[in-house]
Write a protein that holds these residues in place. Sequence first.
Motif, PDB file in Angstrom:
ATOM      1  N   MET A 140      15.165  -1.503 -21.562  1.00 22.86           N
ATOM      2  CA  MET A 140      14.173  -2.363 -22.674  1.00 22.86           C
ATOM      3  C   MET A 140      12.833  -1.804 -22.782  1.00 22.86           C
ATOM      4  SD  MET A 140      15.843  -6.039 -21.513  1.00 22.86           S
ATOM      5  CE  MET A 140      15.038  -6.664 -23.064  1.00 22.86           C
ATOM      6  N   VAL A 141      12.639  -0.741 -22.171  1.00 23.76           N
ATOM      7  CA  VAL A 141      11.219  -0.243 -22.335  1.00 23.76           C
ATOM      8  C   VAL A 141      11.059   1.331 -22.725  1.00 23.76           C
ATOM      9  CG1 VAL A 141      10.023  -1.899 -21.023  1.00 23.76           C
ATOM     10  CG2 VAL A 141      10.938   0.480 -19.988  1.00 23.76           C
ATOM     11  N   GLU A 142      10.241   1.793 -23.617  1.00 21.19           N
ATOM     12  CA  GLU A 142      10.197   3.263 -23.893  1.00 21.19           C
ATOM     13  C   GLU A 142       8.972   3.773 -23.160  1.00 21.19           C
ATOM     14  OE1 GLU A 142       9.754   3.713 -28.043  1.00 21.19           O
ATOM     15  OE2 GLU A 142      11.404   2.700 -28.356  1.00 21.19           O
ATOM     16  N   ASN A 143       9.313   4.408 -22.079  1.00 18.17           N
ATOM     17  CA  ASN A 143       8.436   4.735 -21.154  1.00 18.17           C
ATOM     18  C   ASN A 143       8.043   6.305 -21.230  1.00 18.17           C
ATOM     19  OD1 ASN A 143       6.607   5.196 -18.714  1.00 18.17           O
ATOM     20  ND2 ASN A 143       8.399   4.757 -17.133  1.00 18.17           N
ATOM     21  N   THR A 144       6.792   6.520 -21.720  1.00 14.05           N
ATOM     22  CA  THR A 144       6.186   7.735 -22.166  1.00 14.05           C
ATOM     23  C   THR A 144       5.348   8.523 -21.135  1.00 14.05           C
ATOM     24  OG1 THR A 144       4.329   6.826 -23.311  1.00 14.05           O
ATOM     25  CG2 THR A 144       6.301   7.345 -24.492  1.00 14.05           C
ATOM     26  N   LEU A 145       5.047   7.377 -20.047  1.00  6.88           N
ATOM     27  CA  LEU A 145       4.604   7.984 -18.705  1.00  6.88           C
ATOM     28  C   LEU A 145       4.936   9.228 -18.232  1.00  6.88           C
ATOM     29  CD1 LEU A 145       3.661   4.815 -16.647  1.00  6.88           C
ATOM     30  CD2 LEU A 145       1.988   6.565 -17.533  1.00  6.88           C
ATOM     31  N   SER A 146       4.266  10.232 -17.530  1.00  2.77           N
ATOM     32  CA  SER A 146       4.771  11.219 -16.784  1.00  2.77           C
ATOM     33  C   SER A 146       4.969  10.906 -15.316  1.00  2.77           C
ATOM     34  CB  SER A 146       3.886  12.343 -16.431  1.00  2.77           C
ATOM     35  OG  SER A 146       3.458  12.832 -17.789  1.00  2.77           O
ATOM     36  N   ILE A 147       6.376  10.465 -15.092  1.00  2.00           N
ATOM     37  CA  ILE A 147       6.629   9.902 -13.762  1.00  2.00           C
ATOM     38  C   ILE A 147       6.341  10.703 -12.403  1.00  2.00           C
ATOM     39  CG2 ILE A 147       8.548   9.013 -12.030  1.00  2.00           C
ATOM     40  CD1 ILE A 147       8.074   7.686 -14.900  1.00  2.00           C
ATOM     41  N   ALA A 148       5.303  10.214 -11.693  1.00  2.44           N
ATOM     42  CA  ALA A 148       4.757  10.891 -10.718  1.00  2.44           C
ATOM     43  C   ALA A 148       5.521  10.936  -9.438  1.00  2.44           C
ATOM     44  CB  ALA A 148       3.271  10.070 -10.154  1.00  2.44           C
ATOM     45  N   GLY A 178       0.903  -1.328   0.037  1.00  2.00           N
ATOM     46  CA  GLY A 178      -0.143   0.022   0.041  1.00  2.00           C
ATOM     47  C   GLY A 178       0.729   1.165  -0.135  1.00  2.00           C
ATOM     48  N   VAL A 179       2.018   1.225  -0.461  1.00  2.00           N
ATOM     49  CA  VAL A 179       2.778   2.291  -0.668  1.00  2.00           C
ATOM     50  C   VAL A 179       2.894   2.821  -2.052  1.00  2.00           C
ATOM     51  CG1 VAL A 179       4.308   1.734   1.262  1.00  2.00           C
ATOM     52  CG2 VAL A 179       5.080   1.146  -1.148  1.00  2.00           C
ATOM     53  N   LEU A 180       2.677   4.207  -2.205  1.00  2.00           N
ATOM     54  CA  LEU A 180       2.757   5.069  -3.460  1.00  2.00           C
ATOM     55  C   LEU A 180       4.045   6.064  -3.609  1.00  2.00           C
ATOM     56  CD1 LEU A 180      -0.941   5.696  -4.221  1.00  2.00           C
ATOM     57  CD2 LEU A 180       0.698   4.177  -5.686  1.00  2.00           C
ATOM     58  N   GLU A 181       4.645   6.366  -2.271  1.00  2.00           N
ATOM     59  CA  GLU A 181       5.602   7.489  -2.316  1.00  2.00           C
ATOM     60  C   GLU A 181       6.719   6.958  -1.593  1.00  2.00           C
ATOM     61  OE1 GLU A 181       4.929  10.332  -3.299  1.00  2.00           O
ATOM     62  OE2 GLU A 181       2.597   9.907  -3.752  1.00  2.00           O
ATOM     63  N   VAL A 182       7.812   7.284  -2.384  1.00  2.00           N
ATOM     64  CA  VAL A 182       9.125   6.947  -1.935  1.00  2.00           C
ATOM     65  C   VAL A 182       9.385   6.970  -0.531  1.00  2.00           C
ATOM     66  CG1 VAL A 182      11.804   7.475  -2.256  1.00  2.00           C
ATOM     67  CG2 VAL A 182      10.453   7.391  -4.311  1.00  2.00           C
ATOM     68  N   ASP A 183       9.337   8.089   0.246  1.00  2.00           N
ATOM     69  CA  ASP A 183       9.406   8.247   1.788  1.00  2.00           C
ATOM     70  C   ASP A 183       8.597   6.821   2.398  1.00  2.00           C
ATOM     71  OD1 ASP A 183       7.186   9.341   1.369  1.00  2.00           O
ATOM     72  OD2 ASP A 183       7.304  10.965   2.286  1.00  2.00           O
ATOM     73  N   ASP A 184       7.686   6.560   1.956  1.00  2.00           N
ATOM     74  CA  ASP A 184       6.747   5.738   2.590  1.00  2.00           C
ATOM     75  C   ASP A 184       7.405   4.405   2.363  1.00  2.00           C
ATOM     76  OD1 ASP A 184       4.955   7.300   4.081  1.00  2.00           O
ATOM     77  OD2 ASP A 184       3.564   7.184   2.382  1.00  2.00           O
ATOM     78  N   ALA A 185       7.991   4.087   1.161  1.00  2.00           N
ATOM     79  CA  ALA A 185       8.458   2.833   0.931  1.00  2.00           C
ATOM     80  C   ALA A 185       9.877   2.613   1.840  1.00  2.00           C
ATOM     81  CB  ALA A 185       8.845   2.695  -0.798  1.00  2.00           C
ATOM     82  N   ALA A 211      14.788   3.999  -5.460  1.00  2.00           N
ATOM     83  CA  ALA A 211      15.153   4.511  -4.218  1.00  2.00           C
ATOM     84  C   ALA A 211      15.412   3.220  -3.345  1.00  2.00           C
ATOM     85  CB  ALA A 211      13.949   5.422  -3.740  1.00  2.00           C
ATOM     86  N   VAL A 212      14.545   2.289  -3.407  1.00  2.00           N
ATOM     87  CA  VAL A 212      14.748   0.928  -2.433  1.00  2.00           C
ATOM     88  C   VAL A 212      15.985   0.277  -2.837  1.00  2.00           C
ATOM     89  CG1 VAL A 212      13.626  -1.236  -1.574  1.00  2.00           C
ATOM     90  CG2 VAL A 212      12.229   0.897  -1.770  1.00  2.00           C
ATOM     91  N   ASP A 213      16.287   0.214  -4.225  1.00  2.00           N
ATOM     92  CA  ASP A 213      17.444  -0.716  -4.708  1.00  2.00           C
ATOM     93  C   ASP A 213      17.142  -1.987  -4.281  1.00  2.00           C
ATOM     94  OD1 ASP A 213      19.515  -0.539  -6.273  1.00  2.00           O
ATOM     95  OD2 ASP A 213      21.137  -0.090  -4.673  1.00  2.00           O
ATOM     96  N   ASP A 214      18.305  -2.282  -3.558  1.00  2.00           N
ATOM     97  CA  ASP A 214      18.364  -3.943  -3.392  1.00  2.00           C
ATOM     98  C   ASP A 214      18.382  -3.993  -1.730  1.00  2.00           C
ATOM     99  OD1 ASP A 214      20.705  -2.858  -2.412  1.00  2.00           O
ATOM    100  OD2 ASP A 214      22.154  -4.377  -3.328  1.00  2.00           O
ATOM    101  N   ARG A 215      17.701  -3.127  -1.097  1.00  5.49           N
ATOM    102  CA  ARG A 215      17.353  -3.118   0.257  1.00  5.49           C
ATOM    103  C   ARG A 215      16.122  -3.977   0.695  1.00  5.49           C
ATOM    104  NH1 ARG A 215      16.862   2.374   3.392  1.00  5.49           N
ATOM    105  NH2 ARG A 215      16.845   1.169   4.746  1.00  5.49           N
ATOM    106  N   ALA A 216      15.302  -4.184  -0.561  1.00  6.51           N
ATOM    107  CA  ALA A 216      14.076  -5.090  -0.321  1.00  6.51           C
ATOM    108  C   ALA A 216      13.583  -5.335  -1.594  1.00  6.51           C
ATOM    109  CB  ALA A 216      13.044  -4.265   0.499  1.00  6.51           C
ATOM    110  N   GLU A 217      12.878  -6.470  -1.920  1.00  7.63           N
ATOM    111  CA  GLU A 217      11.845  -6.703  -2.928  1.00  7.63           C
ATOM    112  C   GLU A 217      10.754  -5.626  -3.263  1.00  7.63           C
ATOM    113  OE1 GLU A 217      11.256 -10.653  -3.559  1.00  7.63           O
ATOM    114  OE2 GLU A 217      13.286 -11.447  -3.101  1.00  7.63           O
TER     115      GLU A 217
END
Length: 389
Positions: A381-389, A259-266, A303-309
């Motif tokens: 390996m992807v072309e990401n045209t999303l606006s990164i939130a 249920g996390v959506l923000e980097v600081d919560d993750a 942000a989480v990198d290899d600290r958790a899955e």
Amino acid sequence: MSLLNVVPVTVEDYRRRARLRLPGFLFDYADGGANREETLAANSNDFLKIKLRQQVMRDVSGASAATTLLGQNANMPLALAPVGLAGMYARRGEVQAARAAQAHGVPFSVSTNSICSMSEVNEAVATPAWFQLYMLRDRGYVQEILQNAWDAGTRTLIFTIDLPIPGLRLRDYQNGMLGTGLQSKVSKLLQLASSPVWAYDVGIKGKPHLLGNLAGRVPDAKDLNSYKSFVESQFDPAATWEDIRWLRDQWRSQLLIKGVLEVDDALAAVDCGAEGVVVSNHGGRQLDGVASTISKLPGIAQAVDDRAEVFLDGGVRNGIDVVRAVALGARGVLIGRPWLFALAAQGEQGVSALLQVFANEIAVALTLAGVKSVHELTPEMVENTLSIA
């Protein structure tokens, strides 16, 4: 061509069949989201803005989607998400879905609000299911539920943190599911009368319709309004990260915070000792108007990198979406509505057939993208045209 003459293959095929079979209020409970359902739509639509790169003339013999999810071997980077009341969609529905998941080598998750208890599900399969729990006001009861899950053999806990109160799912009021007045009762009776096959197979032969993991704690647990009252009285809007640290001390094995959506919560979840986090907006069923999960995934994964899955939940509708999510940093995905629709339409057989389609789609996508393993997938390996939130 009649819908019944179409062999169900896609999630949408199963969704249409589920709509025909189920009482309207049960279909809407699965299909609907909060308020105007903007986030519900965005979860799926935003996947279309991510394009895979097709790489050719590479040795892709022996391509495999196999991976590990929180230390558990899986035939593909996918798990069946916890879904409340799944046993109302097919006779002993959680057991049927768990068997299908086991046959395809992927984890199955049991909701706190399941009809079948953890013990009933785990007794039906060789590999224990994952278990999902919310923070309840009664911490002693939380400890009791955790012990029951442990005693049943479960070693992976999914803890959902985005539900301090239920979102406003307006369809559940429009169809009378949550109403108590005469109009709501008449509406539900008419919907039940229009679904005779479900009424006999699930409504009669699928009893008892109790919330198995909450047996003895929800008065008249087979009544949906009693369930709603329990939710409102026990879900804890005062819970903080200190409560997650307390939970970490109670659970002796893998902990996945959902249920996390923000980097600081993750990052806060990881700091509390979680082995994994799920980027999730509760399938668009809580706060409407928030960003899609796939748009939030890259930033959290980086942000989480290899600290958790890092896992993704919400909007995944085929194997291509799984590949997209893994390329953008997910260890795996959780699917909820897809397996529930397949279960409602064709029971264990439907869930099994749908998982086979996902597996085939992932295998083809890996091969045509020029890689042998899901672990070779990267953001390049992807072309990401999303606006990164």
